[in-house]
Enzyme design. Structure first.
Site, PDB file in Angstrom:
ATOM      1  N   LYS A  13      19.801  -5.953  20.667  1.00 53.27           N
ATOM      2  CA  LYS A  13      19.764  -7.393  20.973  1.00 53.27           C
ATOM      3  C   LYS A  13      18.771  -7.652  22.114  1.00 53.27           C
ATOM      4  CE  LYS A  13      22.635 -10.827  23.322  1.00 53.27           C
ATOM      5  NZ  LYS A  13      22.671 -11.962  22.408  1.00 53.27           N
ATOM      6  N   LYS A 104      27.520 -17.197   5.471  1.00 55.09           N
ATOM      7  CA  LYS A 104      28.455 -16.094   5.737  1.00 55.09           C
ATOM      8  C   LYS A 104      28.487 -15.073   4.615  1.00 55.09           C
ATOM      9  CE  LYS A 104      30.725 -18.068   9.381  1.00 55.09           C
ATOM     10  NZ  LYS A 104      31.828 -18.301  10.251  1.00 55.09           N
ATOM     11  N   ASP A 648      44.760 -32.836   2.275  1.00 51.42           N
ATOM     12  CA  ASP A 648      46.138 -32.456   2.624  1.00 51.42           C
ATOM     13  C   ASP A 648      46.342 -32.189   4.112  1.00 51.42           C
ATOM     14  OD1 ASP A 648      46.829 -32.674   0.003  1.00 51.42           O
ATOM     15  OD2 ASP A 648      46.797 -30.516  -0.425  1.00 51.42           O
ATOM     16  N   HIS A 686      21.905 -28.733  15.087  1.00 47.79           N
ATOM     17  CA  HIS A 686      21.363 -27.366  15.090  1.00 47.79           C
ATOM     18  C   HIS A 686      19.857 -27.360  15.312  1.00 47.79           C
ATOM     19  CE1 HIS A 686      25.196 -27.288  12.903  1.00 47.79           C
ATOM     20  NE2 HIS A 686      25.381 -26.223  13.639  1.00 47.79           N
TER      21      HIS A 686
END
Ligand code: GLN
Ligand code: ZN
Length: 746
Positions: A13, A104, A648, A686
């Site tokens: 990183k 994802k 719901d 974003h």
């Protein structure tokens, strides 16, 4: 099956980010990367693995690596001449070029880069990376097995662009490239190759079994190639296992944590295959019960030619090593296994199969004792919590009728039509992050830290008042992360010190470990909310994270159904809402951005999941009076299969992402019977781009035509923590102006 790549102390990183920032050059980046690969392979080999995965290293993501491998990088990136920079351009964009999308990876919190396949895509093999890593490992004397995303998974997860056909229709072309890859790998001395096909354990492809038979018959029939290992994970293979077993591939990997060994054993054709048994959980942190795992493996041996032992999936999804956890009690430590410990478990089980149980008796006994100590630990069962949950019947999950709630909330809040608000966080400034780091390092005391955060809350409240926003937030400066913040205050959770897991690219997260019954010793957010409320006459919205999201972004106990754990978390959040209400907070938002992420991969499991997910949300939000307004926030606007569940949830107000047009979002929800209020994000947070008033107003007018003014809210599409203060101020200013214009009928 694969290992983490970001470095035990996030070395990769740091190296990548300093390369991006121009502080270091490509040679420096490459040398950090090579050193990390070397360390990883050496550790895997030393742990006793017979075959070491390579090509699981990545500068960003393995799907993007595969796109490069098969020549599927969109043509627009060829504007960038340097190969490494071109790769990063596709991953994260440049000033001129938009990046590829990210989404994802199955039901994990790892994000992959979505390849684009269009009429212009011409597959062509570019094996530089995989061959380089193979040779690098061979030179170190490592028995290296290249790992590559398989053609089915690659195409199933890609998206069609420029009017092109659905990517899977290009399968034969792509398989031809994989055929060349196989001979190339054989030329370079690879004895095995692993093709990852997790898509076969899902319902993403309609005819997965046929496609698997076809693909692996073609590849398997090639005479000059390494042995092929088709790896599957994250679920159980059904017909696809029978199909694969009928092809000439040498080995098939099955996930025995998500699926059952009995199903595998029932496939007769496996008697001439190697079954790679994924028995050590690759994506959760619990220690393996070696005794019981060994029993399963021995049984499986009766129905396969060979049984090999592995983790259930790549250990990319768990932290590197427990050794880095200095601050953990001995009992808890003994229940856990991170990446390095899992590899040892794999080697231990294999040795037991080869040499007999006696050869590793001590390790097995130690595991058995740890498992027993976990079962009997008092922290795993909190009688009060269990009794309270048992006594809350269905009634504990319902509020009054929505229309009556709206009426009493309107009377209490007296908001204008099209009320404006934000999603919760304001920019996490350098000062905020510095203060938090100093607190953790012991250089700042708790009082001083709290004072600085209070000053930040005050400035955020003043900013919102200046902008004329209707429903204010405190800005969440005190939160390191929306899950960790709560986990640190709840019983039943443990926060690691170095348990970093790659989320995407260089972004890592440190998921808390939920190991015991969850309880809330004391209020968690009330002081912050009431402090913020004391500064203003406008309503301040309390801000909580919902039970499903807390589960999704933690490592969760595996000794009881998720639904039970979710209910315990829900109860803690419910208590918090009740306390906020008693402290005078009139609006409470319970965020559930991960509601869709946990959706099971198989159709037949979806309803049961949505039932408990909705039920836990309702448990967490139904303890308040009708006059208290409940908001929720979801981080997507493609509701698809969960649209009914969103209705719901029965939140009074639901805010969602802006990816699609306001009108579509509102229409979809209305069609699913959703009759409450909705805040379709009016702009994309974003991006640093500041939207102008006109475009926001246009979006609002379109939404207004699909839903009346009494049900429409005006807000950005997500929290503002990653943005800069001046961008936020400009964008929110335009948002408020747009709301005024539309209210006035302009
Ligand atoms: N309330 C959170 C925030 O504003 C929501 C974050 C999210 O949507 N993931 O940051
Ligand atoms: Zn969001």
């Amino acid at each position: 099956m694969g290992s983490p790549r970001i470095g035990p102390n996030r070395e990769l990183k740091r190296a990548i980010e300093s390369y991006w920032a121009g502080r270091t050059d490509k040679a420096q980046l490459e040398s950090v990367a090579a050193e990390l690969r070397k360390q990883t392979w050496a550790e895997l080999a030393a742990a006793g693995l017979d075959s070491v995965p390579v090509n699981t290293f990545s500068y960003y993501d393995h799907m993007l690596d595969t796109a490069v491998l098969v020549g599927a990088l969109p043509a627009r990136y060829s504007a960038v001449s340097d190969e490494v920079d071109r790769y990063f351009a596709a991953a994260r964009g440049t000033a001129e070029l938009a990046p590829l999308e990210m989404t994802k990876w199955f039901d994990t919190n790892y994000h992959y880069i979505v390849p684009e396949i269009g009429p212009g895509t011409q597959f062509a093999l570019n094996p530089t990376k995989v061959i380089a890593e193979l040779e690098e490992a061979q030179a170190l004397g490592i028995s290296a097995r290249p790992v590559i995303v398989g053609p089915l998974t690659f195409l199933a997860l890609s998206k069609a662009v420029d009017g092109g056909a659905v990517p899977i229709s290009r399968l034969d072309e792509l398989v031809a490239v994989y055929a060349v890859l196989l001979s190339t790998l054989a030329n370079h001395g690879a004895e095995w190759v692993q093709f990852d096909e997790p898509v076969l354990a899902t319902d993403i492809l309609d005819n997965a079994a046929d496609l698997a038979r076809h693909t692996y018959s073609v590849l398997g029939d090639l005479s000059y190639r390494p042995a092929i290992f088709v790896a599957t994970y994250f679920g159980e293979l059904t017909d696809a296992l029978t199909s694969l077993a009928g092809t000439p591939v040498e080995a098939i990997g099955v996930d025995l944590v998500a699926g059952s060994a009995a199903t595998v054993a029932a496939v007769p054709a496996l008697t001439n295959k190697t079954v790679v048994a994924g028995i050590v959980d690759g994506r959760n942190v619990w220690r393996t019960d070696l005794e019981s795992a060994l029993g399963t493996l021995e049984k499986l041996r009766e129905s396969a030619a060979h049984v090999a032992v592995s983790t259930s999936c790549s250990t990319l999804h768990v932290p590197y090593t427990l050794a880095a956890e200095s601050d953990i009690d001995a009992a808890l430590r003994s229940w856990l296994a991170f990446g390095s410990e899992k590899v040892i478990e794999v080697a231990t089980l294999a040795r037991a199969l080869r040499e007999g149980r006696e050869a590793v008796a001590a390790a097995i006994d130690e595991a058995t004792a740890a498992i027993a100590s976990r079962k009997s630990d008092p922290r795993l069962r909190n009688g009060d919590v269990r009794a309270r949950l048992a006594s809350i019947l269905a009634g504990g999950r319902t509020r009054g009728p929505a229309a009556a709630r709206r009426e009493s909330q309107n009377a209490r809040l007296n908001l204008p039509a099209l009320p404006t608000t934000t999603i919760g966080s304001y920019p996490q400034t350098v000062e905020i992050r510095k203060a938090r780091a100093a607190l953790v390092a012991g250089e700042l005391d708790q009082n001083e830290y709290t004072n600085r955060m209070k000053a930040e809350v005050e400035s955020v409240i003043r900013l919102q008042e200046r902008l004329g926003i209707d429903v204010l937030v405190h800005g969440e400066p005190e939160r390191n992360d929306m899950v960790q913040y709560f986990a640190e205050q709840l019983d039943g959770f443990f926060a690691t010190v170095n348990g970093w897991v790659q989320s995407y690219g260089t972004r890592c997260v440190r998921p808390p470990i939920l190991y015991g019954d969850v309880a809330r010793p004391k209020p968690m957010t009330v002081d912050w909310a009431t402090y913020a409320q004391s500064l203003t006459d406008k309503p301040v919205k309390g801000m909580l994270t919902g039970p499903v999201t807390i589960l999704a972004w933690s490592f969760v106990r595996d000794d009881q159904p998720l639904s039970e754990t979710a209910a315990q978390v829900a109860l803690a959040i419910r208590d918090e809402t009740v306390d906020l209400e008693a402290a005078g907070i009139a609006i409470i938002q319970v965020d559930e951005p991960a509601l869709r992420e946990l959706l099971p991969l198989r159709r037949e499991d979806k309803d049961a999941y949505l039932d408990w997910a909705v039920s836990s949300f309702r448990l967490s939000t139904s303890g308040v009076a009708d006059s208290t307004q409940i908001h929720t926030h979801l981080c997507y606007s493609e509701f698809g299969e969960i649209i009914g569940a969103i209705a719901d949830l029965d939140a009074d107000v639901t805010s969602v992402e802006a990816a699609r047009s306001h009108m579509e979002i509102v229409e979809d929800l209305t069609a699913a019977g959703f009759a409450n209020s909705i805040g379709p994000g009016v702009y994309d947070i974003h991006s640093p781009r500041v939207p102008d008033t006109g475009e926001i107003a246009d979006g609002l007018r379109a939404a207004l035509s699909a839903v009346g003014p009494e049900r429409l809210w005006v807000n950005p599409d997500c929290g503002l923590k990653t943005r800069k203060t001046d961008e936020v101020e400009a964008a929110l200013h335009n948002m408020v102006e747009a709301a005024k214009q539309v209210r006035a009928g302009a």
